[in-house]
Design an enzyme around this catalytic site. Structure first.
Site, PDB file in Angstrom:
ATOM      1  N   CYS A 201       0.838  -1.203   0.000  1.00 53.23           N
ATOM      2  CA  CYS A 201       0.000   0.000   0.000  1.00 53.23           C
ATOM      3  C   CYS A 201       0.871   1.251   0.000  1.00 53.23           C
ATOM      4  CB  CYS A 201      -0.883  -0.020   1.240  1.00 53.23           C
ATOM      5  SG  CYS A 201      -1.833   1.501   1.452  1.00 53.23           S
ATOM      6  N   CYS A 204       0.207   3.230   3.525  1.00 57.61           N
ATOM      7  CA  CYS A 204       0.693   2.787   4.839  1.00 57.61           C
ATOM      8  C   CYS A 204       1.742   1.689   4.779  1.00 57.61           C
ATOM      9  CB  CYS A 204      -0.476   2.318   5.702  1.00 57.61           C
ATOM     10  SG  CYS A 204      -1.072   0.653   5.263  1.00 57.61           S
ATOM     11  N   CYS A 217      -6.272  -2.006   0.562  1.00 58.26           N
ATOM     12  CA  CYS A 217      -5.320  -2.301   1.630  1.00 58.26           C
ATOM     13  C   CYS A 217      -6.105  -2.814   2.835  1.00 58.26           C
ATOM     14  CB  CYS A 217      -4.521  -1.054   1.998  1.00 58.26           C
ATOM     15  SG  CYS A 217      -3.475  -1.292   3.458  1.00 58.26           S
ATOM     16  N   CYS A 220      -5.146  -0.186   6.145  1.00 56.40           N
ATOM     17  CA  CYS A 220      -5.572   1.210   6.353  1.00 56.40           C
ATOM     18  C   CYS A 220      -6.862   1.565   5.618  1.00 56.40           C
ATOM     19  CB  CYS A 220      -4.462   2.182   5.941  1.00 56.40           C
ATOM     20  SG  CYS A 220      -4.263   2.364   4.149  1.00 56.40           S
ATOM     21  N   ASP A 338      21.365   0.370 -15.821  1.00 56.63           N
ATOM     22  CA  ASP A 338      21.164  -0.855 -15.048  1.00 56.63           C
ATOM     23  C   ASP A 338      20.202  -1.772 -15.811  1.00 56.63           C
ATOM     24  OD1 ASP A 338      20.334  -2.798 -13.246  1.00 56.63           O
ATOM     25  OD2 ASP A 338      20.195  -1.423 -11.550  1.00 56.63           O
TER      26      ASP A 338
END
Length: 412
Positions: A201, A204, A217, A220, A338
């Site tokens: 999430c 949170c 989520c 939360c 990368d």
């Protein structure tokens, strides 16, 4: 409206003229379009030039990790139904390129502007857009791009005080979290094929639950908002529940999703979905993407895939086996140096396709394909790879600078 009053000071006019001269010199020297260097010079001479150029335009900003160049083209085409449009259609999407594009559109009514994710808040401040479209956020250019949640946080903070209508993808939790700080959001159910950047999430840090197409989520209560626009098969559903057919020359589900978001944006500017979607049919290719070109007696379809999300979408639209596939990967500055992201791409989806591998980092890709148990050949260049393929169609998938190299080689 544009053309009625001249917002440009003498200094701004000088900056525009100088920028155009430098861009023309750059083109004459064979160094590309010149839009970025021209824009840089213009902004040096007048740092407020972007704001001045946008002053008389109704602007829409388009930002995302994937699909922003195509969506910008689709929106620009739709808004031409309502008046002249200026746009950075070739994808120069940082302030210099945007300034350069707007400087060429003195008679325009609308500005349709693709914006690099990292510059969105600043460009929104300068252009005071009427609408901002947010499509998705996923990993890209790992060596320098902030982790996706940090980008979402930058968007969230930067857009908190913006008056613009935000058109946002309800299926991407990072986009929803970023857009939720804005008072005026139109949610579009555009889908999210790549989910690996949104398992936790953004609000949170809790684990995201994903039953079916929904998400929330469990800790939360942050959850998917109810969309007012939606992609449904080959149709866009508008807020009144009407279904409008999508007719595109561009392939794949991702472009239907781009069309759905574009129709929602067009409606903000008063262009009805039917008109907007009909006009989108004009777009055949976007800066060479999806073009089919003849080369060495074969038909090469050029496909751009810059990151795991893009590769996943691209695999879903290539012709079935045994169509040959050429893969090209570079890791230059514009790509990100990368290449570890290659390990996030599911190359088993290419099983049954003869594969040729080219590009600066062909050996990185070869190792990845070996582990994915794919049959492939490493080639020195495009010409050698094409010679190994039978006559007919070849799907060529490349990341950003590799794609530019391919276009130069095939004269596209």
């Amino acid at each position: 409206m544009a053309g009625n009053s001249d917002p440009l000071t003498p200094r701004a006019k000088l900056a525009v003229t100088a920028g155009k001269a430098v861009a023309a010199a750059s083109r004459a020297a064979g160094r590309g379009s010149g839009s970025v260097i021209g824009g840089r010079v213009a902004l040096k001479l007048d740092p407020d030039l972007l704001a001045r150029l946008a002053q008389n335009l109704d602007c829409v900003l388009v930002s995302a990790t994937n699909g922003k160049t195509t969506t910008t083209r689709l929106i620009a085409e739709a808004l031409r139904a309502a008046g002249p449009v200026v746009s950075n259609a070739l994808g120069a999407n940082m302030p210099a390129g945007i300034t350069s594009a707007l400087a060429g559109g003195s008679e325009a009514k609308f500005g349709v502007i693709e914006v690099d994710e990292k510059y969105l808040a600043g460009v929104a401040r300068d252009t005071e857009p009427k609408c901002i479209a947010l499509l998705n956020l996923s990993r890209d250019q790992l060596d320098r791009a902030a982790e996706t949640r940090m980008l979402a946080e930058n968007w969230r903070e930067g857009l908190a005080g913006v008056k613009a209508v935000i058109v946002a993808n309800a299926d991407d939790p990072l986009v929803v979290w970023a857009a939720s700080s804005s008072p005026n959001v139109i949610w579009v159910a555009a889908g999210q094929m790549w989910k690996d950047d949104a398992w936790s999430c953004p609000s949170c840090g809790g684990v995201m639950q994903r039953p079916g197409d929904d998400w929330f989520c469990g800790e939360c209560g942050f959850r998917r908002p109810t969309p007012s626009w939606a992609l449904s098969g080959d149709h866009v559903l508008d807020p009144h529940g009407s279904a409008w057919p999508i007719h595109l020359q561009l392939p794949g589900r991702a472009n239907k999703a781009n069309a759905a978001s574009s129709a929602a944006v067009a409606a903000v500017f008063g262009v009805p979905p039917q008109v907007a979607l009909e006009r989108m049919y004009q777009v055949q290719a976007v800066a060479g993407r999806y073009d089919v070109v003849q080369f060495e007696g074969r038909d090469l379809r050029l496909l751009l895939a810059k990151n795991p999300a893009g590769w996943l979408e691209t695999f879903s639209l290539i012709d079935p086996p045994p169509t040959p596939v050429i893969l090209s990967v570079n890791a230059r500055s514009a790509d990100g140096t990368d290449t570890s992201w290659l390990w996030d791409v599911d190359y088993t989806r290419l099983t049954g396709h003869p594969i040729c591998v080219i590009g600066d980092r062909k050996l990185d890709l070869a190792v990845r394909l070996e582990v994915a148990n794919q049959q492939f050949q490493v080639c020195e260049n495009l010409d050698q790879a094409v010679q190994l393929c039978p006559p007919g169609r070849i799907e060529v998938i490349a990341n950003y600078t590799a794609f530019q190299d391919l276009r130069r080689r095939v004269g596209n």
